[in-house]
Design a protein around this motif. Structure first.
Motif, mmCIF file in Angstrom:
data_model
loop_
_atom_site.group_PDB
_atom_site.id
_atom_site.type_symbol
_atom_site.label_atom_id
_atom_site.label_comp_id
_atom_site.label_asym_id
_atom_site.label_seq_id
_atom_site.Cartn_x
_atom_site.Cartn_y
_atom_site.Cartn_z
ATOM 1 N N ASN A 1 -4.052 -20.001 -12.700
ATOM 2 C CA ASN A 1 -4.961 -19.687 -11.777
ATOM 3 C C ASN A 1 -6.328 -20.329 -11.998
ATOM 4 O O ASN A 1 -6.320 -21.382 -12.895
ATOM 5 C CB ASN A 1 -5.429 -18.291 -11.974
ATOM 6 N N LEU A 2 -7.102 -20.297 -11.270
ATOM 7 C CA LEU A 2 -8.499 -21.373 -11.410
ATOM 8 C C LEU A 2 -9.300 -21.287 -13.021
ATOM 9 O O LEU A 2 -9.493 -22.064 -13.333
ATOM 10 C CB LEU A 2 -9.265 -20.870 -10.299
ATOM 11 N N VAL A 3 -9.231 -19.869 -13.516
ATOM 12 C CA VAL A 3 -10.187 -19.895 -14.331
ATOM 13 C C VAL A 3 -9.220 -20.433 -15.626
ATOM 14 O O VAL A 3 -9.796 -21.194 -16.469
ATOM 15 C CB VAL A 3 -10.369 -18.603 -14.838
ATOM 16 N N GLN A 4 -7.886 -20.167 -15.635
ATOM 17 C CA GLN A 4 -6.888 -20.777 -16.641
ATOM 18 C C GLN A 4 -6.909 -22.400 -16.721
ATOM 19 O O GLN A 4 -7.026 -22.905 -17.535
ATOM 20 C CB GLN A 4 -5.437 -20.397 -16.445
ATOM 21 N N ARG A 5 -7.038 -22.870 -15.411
ATOM 22 C CA ARG A 5 -6.889 -24.191 -15.322
ATOM 23 C C ARG A 5 -8.258 -24.704 -15.973
ATOM 24 O O ARG A 5 -8.522 -25.830 -16.655
ATOM 25 C CB ARG A 5 -6.894 -24.976 -13.730
ATOM 26 N N TRP A 6 -9.406 -24.254 -15.619
ATOM 27 C CA TRP A 6 -10.785 -24.461 -16.047
ATOM 28 C C TRP A 6 -10.790 -24.527 -17.690
ATOM 29 O O TRP A 6 -11.396 -25.545 -18.447
ATOM 30 C CB TRP A 6 -11.975 -23.624 -15.627
ATOM 31 N N PHE A 7 -9.888 -23.586 -18.422
ATOM 32 C CA PHE A 7 -9.901 -23.499 -19.977
ATOM 33 C C PHE A 7 -8.773 -24.276 -20.500
ATOM 34 O O PHE A 7 -8.799 -24.339 -21.549
ATOM 35 C CB PHE A 7 -9.822 -21.933 -20.322
ATOM 36 N N GLY A 8 -7.996 -24.884 -19.483
ATOM 37 C CA GLY A 8 -6.946 -25.576 -19.880
ATOM 38 C C GLY A 8 -5.507 -24.607 -20.299
ATOM 39 O O GLY A 8 -4.618 -25.221 -21.111
ATOM 40 N N LEU A 9 -5.559 -23.482 -19.836
ATOM 41 C CA LEU A 9 -4.564 -22.601 -20.334
ATOM 42 C C LEU A 9 -3.664 -22.463 -19.213
ATOM 43 O O LEU A 9 -3.776 -23.015 -18.328
ATOM 44 C CB LEU A 9 -5.193 -21.126 -20.459
ATOM 45 N N ALA A 10 -2.271 -21.734 -19.608
ATOM 46 C CA ALA A 10 -1.244 -21.756 -18.539
ATOM 47 C C ALA A 10 -0.302 -20.476 -19.023
ATOM 48 O O ALA A 10 -0.588 -20.049 -20.291
ATOM 49 C CB ALA A 10 -0.501 -22.882 -18.485
ATOM 50 N N THR A 11 0.487 -19.836 -18.156
ATOM 51 C CA THR A 11 1.145 -18.878 -18.577
ATOM 52 C C THR A 11 2.519 -19.346 -18.195
ATOM 53 O O THR A 11 2.743 -19.851 -17.121
ATOM 54 C CB THR A 11 0.758 -17.595 -17.983
ATOM 55 N N VAL A 12 3.565 -19.399 -19.124
ATOM 56 C CA VAL A 12 4.860 -19.521 -18.871
ATOM 57 C C VAL A 12 5.667 -18.351 -18.747
ATOM 58 O O VAL A 12 5.716 -17.753 -19.893
ATOM 59 C CB VAL A 12 5.563 -20.433 -20.238
ATOM 60 N N GLY A 13 6.119 -18.212 -17.542
ATOM 61 C CA GLY A 13 6.968 -17.043 -17.279
ATOM 62 C C GLY A 13 8.565 -17.382 -17.339
ATOM 63 O O GLY A 13 8.843 -18.073 -17.005
ATOM 64 N N ILE A 14 8.987 -16.477 -18.318
ATOM 65 C CA ILE A 14 10.576 -16.660 -18.233
ATOM 66 C C ILE A 14 11.378 -15.592 -17.721
ATOM 67 O O ILE A 14 11.279 -14.414 -17.992
ATOM 68 C CB ILE A 14 10.857 -16.794 -20.096
ATOM 69 N N GLN A 15 12.234 -16.059 -16.913
ATOM 70 C CA GLN A 15 13.148 -14.883 -16.024
ATOM 71 C C GLN A 15 14.458 -14.762 -16.369
ATOM 72 O O GLN A 15 14.859 -15.821 -16.991
ATOM 73 C CB GLN A 15 12.940 -15.366 -14.698
ATOM 74 N N THR A 16 15.070 -13.641 -16.536
ATOM 75 C CA THR A 16 16.291 -13.552 -17.021
ATOM 76 C C THR A 16 17.155 -12.865 -15.614
ATOM 77 O O THR A 16 16.549 -12.753 -14.688
ATOM 78 C CB THR A 16 16.727 -12.491 -18.186
ATOM 79 N N ALA A 17 18.426 -12.504 -15.821
ATOM 80 C CA ALA A 17 19.067 -11.977 -14.724
ATOM 81 C C ALA A 17 18.960 -10.398 -14.946
ATOM 82 O O ALA A 17 19.981 -9.854 -14.614
ATOM 83 C CB ALA A 17 20.611 -12.212 -14.921
ATOM 84 N N SER A 18 17.896 -10.075 -15.137
ATOM 85 C CA SER A 18 17.852 -8.552 -15.588
ATOM 86 C C SER A 18 17.698 -7.471 -14.190
ATOM 87 O O SER A 18 17.812 -6.511 -14.064
ATOM 88 C CB SER A 18 16.470 -8.399 -16.433
ATOM 89 N N GLY A 19 17.203 -8.492 -13.113
ATOM 90 C CA GLY A 19 17.188 -7.852 -11.781
ATOM 91 C C GLY A 19 15.593 -7.371 -11.647
ATOM 92 O O GLY A 19 15.465 -6.965 -10.568
ATOM 93 N N SER A 20 14.797 -7.587 -12.405
ATOM 94 C CA SER A 20 13.428 -7.405 -12.097
ATOM 95 C C SER A 20 12.592 -8.633 -11.300
ATOM 96 O O SER A 20 13.013 -9.719 -11.287
ATOM 97 C CB SER A 20 12.574 -7.138 -13.521
ATOM 98 N N ALA A 21 11.704 -8.105 -10.519
ATOM 99 C CA ALA A 21 10.931 -9.039 -9.673
ATOM 100 C C ALA A 21 9.862 -9.966 -10.420
ATOM 101 O O ALA A 21 10.198 -11.017 -10.104
ATOM 102 C CB ALA A 21 10.190 -8.288 -8.624
ATOM 103 N N GLY A 22 9.534 -9.647 -11.715
ATOM 104 C CA GLY A 22 8.731 -10.327 -12.483
ATOM 105 C C GLY A 22 9.404 -11.146 -13.468
ATOM 106 O O GLY A 22 10.685 -10.632 -13.886
ATOM 107 N N PRO A 23 8.753 -11.721 -14.321
ATOM 108 C CA PRO A 23 9.414 -12.473 -15.448
ATOM 109 C C PRO A 23 9.660 -11.603 -16.659
ATOM 110 O O PRO A 23 8.835 -10.251 -16.908
ATOM 111 C CB PRO A 23 8.280 -13.513 -15.851
ATOM 112 N N GLU A 24 10.589 -11.739 -17.369
ATOM 113 C CA GLU A 24 10.881 -10.933 -18.606
ATOM 114 C C GLU A 24 9.955 -11.026 -19.701
ATOM 115 O O GLU A 24 9.648 -10.161 -20.273
ATOM 116 C CB GLU A 24 12.193 -11.067 -19.172
ATOM 117 N N MET A 25 9.297 -12.091 -19.768
ATOM 118 C CA MET A 25 8.486 -12.602 -20.825
ATOM 119 C C MET A 25 7.366 -13.316 -19.993
ATOM 120 O O MET A 25 7.715 -14.488 -19.451
ATOM 121 C CB MET A 25 9.086 -13.188 -22.002
ATOM 122 N N SER A 26 6.008 -13.314 -20.451
ATOM 123 C CA SER A 26 5.148 -13.994 -20.019
ATOM 124 C C SER A 26 4.188 -14.407 -21.208
ATOM 125 O O SER A 26 3.698 -13.861 -21.912
ATOM 126 C CB SER A 26 4.206 -13.501 -19.105
#
Length: 175
Positions: free
Chosen positions: A84-109
């Motif tokens: 997001n905007l603040v994360q870019r400002w700090f140089g951060l990021a979130t790496v979302g890992i998705q599996t075939a679990s069927g959930s809408a969001g990532p299994e791990m962030s």
């Protein structure tokens, strides 16, 4: 923005904690809640641990209620990089890992990562290696065929065609 290492020097196994600037990000995120969320985010930051090994990636956190997620590279279906905007400002990021679990969001962030692109590339490489997709064919001299980085599908198919044509021209004693 902080400098990132080049891909050849990147070692995901050395990532065990989020970057310290994540705590500053958590403080800013808790401002709309009048800092009520800050203690929870602070404990999350203090206890958040990552482990990258030859089998998979694990993430654990929690003080009173411990939570741990372990994903083998074989289970990974997709990897998303978000900022997001603040994360870019700090140089951060979130790496979302998705599996075939069927959930809408990532299994791990994976939060608080400064070298997100090399980490994403590492995870893709491990994911493909776990499925046996990284082996390259050999040419007539026994050397692996170089497919190049960023090769598009048409170029890849042409290289495969040329490789097969070379194999068909070899005498039977060299095959």
């Amino acid at each position: 923005m902080p400098e990132t290492q080049n891909d050849s020097a990147f070692d995901a196994t050395k990532i065990t904690r989020p970057a310290p600037v994540l705590l500053t990000y958590y403080v800013l995120v808790s401002v709309p809640s009048l800092f009520l969320a800050l203690p929870l985010l602070w404990f999350r930051f203090l206890t958040l641990r990552y482990t990258f090994d030859h089998e998979g990636v694990s993430m654990r956190w929690g003080l009173l209620f411990r939570k741990e997620i372990l994903l083998t590279y074989r289970r990974i279906q997709d990897i998303h990089l978000t900022r997001n905007l603040v994360q870019r400002w700090f140089g951060l990021a979130t790496v979302g890992i998705q599996t075939a679990s069927g959930s809408a969001g990532p299994e791990m962030s994976i939060e608080g990562i400064l070298e997100a692109e090399p980490l994403r590339d590492f995870l893709y490489q491990q994911m493909r290696g776990a499925r046996g997709e990284t082996e390259l064919p050999n040419d007539a001299s026994g050397k692996p065929v170089s497919l190049g980085h960023g090769t598009n599908t048409t170029e890849l198919l042409r290289e495969i065609r040329d490789h097969l044509a070379r194999i068909n021209r070899l005498p039977e004693d060299q095959q």
